[in-house]
Design an enzyme around this catalytic site. Sequence first.
Site, PDB file in Angstrom:
ATOM      1  N   CYS A 149       0.827  -1.204   0.000  1.00  0.00           N
ATOM      2  CA  CYS A 149       0.000   0.000   0.000  1.00  0.00           C
ATOM      3  C   CYS A 149       0.868   1.264   0.000  1.00  0.00           C
ATOM      4  O   CYS A 149       1.942   1.280   0.594  1.00  0.00           O
ATOM      5  CB  CYS A 149      -0.921   0.004   1.221  1.00  0.00           C
ATOM      6  SG  CYS A 149      -2.070  -1.390   1.206  1.00  0.00           S
ATOM      7  N   CYS A 169      -3.909  -0.156  -3.007  1.00  0.00           N
ATOM      8  CA  CYS A 169      -4.409   0.370  -1.738  1.00  0.00           C
ATOM      9  C   CYS A 169      -3.618   1.595  -1.289  1.00  0.00           C
ATOM     10  O   CYS A 169      -2.448   1.751  -1.633  1.00  0.00           O
ATOM     11  CB  CYS A 169      -4.362  -0.725  -0.669  1.00  0.00           C
ATOM     12  SG  CYS A 169      -2.841  -1.682  -0.674  1.00  0.00           S
TER      13      CYS A 169
END
Length: 275
Positions: A100, A181
């Site tokens: 992420c 993400c």
Amino acid sequence: MEQGEFGGPGKRRRRCSFILGVLAVLLLIVILAVVLGLTLREDSNDLKPTFLNRCQQFQVKNCQHAWEVFQQAYVDKDPCNVSMEAYDPFIEATSFTPSCNRMMFWSKTKDVVHEFTEKKECFQTLEDTVLGSVLDGLTWCGKKGSSETFTTGCPRWTDCINNPVRSFWNRASAAFANVACGNITAMLNGSIATPFDSSSIFASIEVGNLKSDKVNNLNVVLVTQKNVVSNCTNQSFENLKSKLAEGIKFNCKEVPETQIQECGSDPEKACGSCW
Ligand SMILES: *[C@@H]1O[C@H](CO)[C@@H](O)[C@H](O)[C@H]1NC(C)=O
Ligand SMILES: *[C@@H]1O[C@H](CO)[C@@H](O)[C@H](O)[C@H]1NC(C)=O
Ligand SMILES: *[C@@H]1O[C@H](CO)[C@@H](O)[C@H](O)[C@H]1NC(C)=O
Ligand SMILES: *[C@@H]1O[C@H](CO)[C@@H](O)[C@H](O)[C@H]1NC(C)=O
Ligand SMILES: *[C@H]1O[C@@H](CO)[C@H](O)[C@@H](O)[C@@H]1NC(C)=O
């Protein structure tokens, strides 16, 4: 016999050695062609070892299994009729996990983006992950009625839409975007008229697969060179925004290519404050 009509004895000798020279060159060409032909034929069997070798650089539980399910996507099939979905088992077998805030997308900036991510290994493109790395730069296909993998005589990217290589990249790109993400970054090209080009994989596959429950921001880095053609006000970015799932925020910044190259050599900047 007139001297010169067919050439005197001296000329004949010269012609003789000329012919011998030509024959020697021809022989060399034949030998080279045979050697090259053999090397190329060896290369054509290289897909599996290359795949396994590259796969083993990643945390994949069973690369042999990944290879087998990968192959099943295209082997014994018409090389113009391989769907994206055929690669689902391969995607599953790699059990790719995203990083992420570090995921990097790109379109028409291949060299500058990879130079940047390879140097500092902070941001990660699809080609830096197991999903893309094992097949980056390779060509492959199958043939109806054969259990083999071929690496020559395969359809080119634009020959037909559902070819094994193109379907693979579409599927891998969708998988990469699906799990994206945090804040994600996209390096686009400011030296072309339409930086967000609807025919690109980024526009046609990736943007639509970003999930608003996982992605906070899409930060576009518009790479500019000497002659800036497009800036962040370009109309194509309106098109991009309209394709983004609701809730994903959009930012765009024009960044000179030289600045990105400099950041690549500065470990602190490469992970954050470069732009
Ligand atoms: C393409 O493949 C699918 C199955 O993967 C098959 O159902 C279909 O008939 C094939 N189409 C052609 C034109 O061969
Ligand atoms: C942008 O695209 C142009 C034209 O294809 C190319 O010459 C240039 O290198 C690209 N810029 C970057 C930063 O990759
Ligand atoms: C994500 O981007 C936003 C806006 O650019 C910024 O405020 C935030 O700090 C970023 N978050 C992370 C984790 O980088
Ligand atoms: C951005 O590009 C447009 C033309 O496409 C131009 O009119 C505008 O001045 C540019 N804006 C900046 C801040 O450079
Ligand atoms: C950027 O937007 C597209 C529309 O999506 C236009 O076709 C381009 O001409 C425009 N580029 C520039 C440099 O204005």
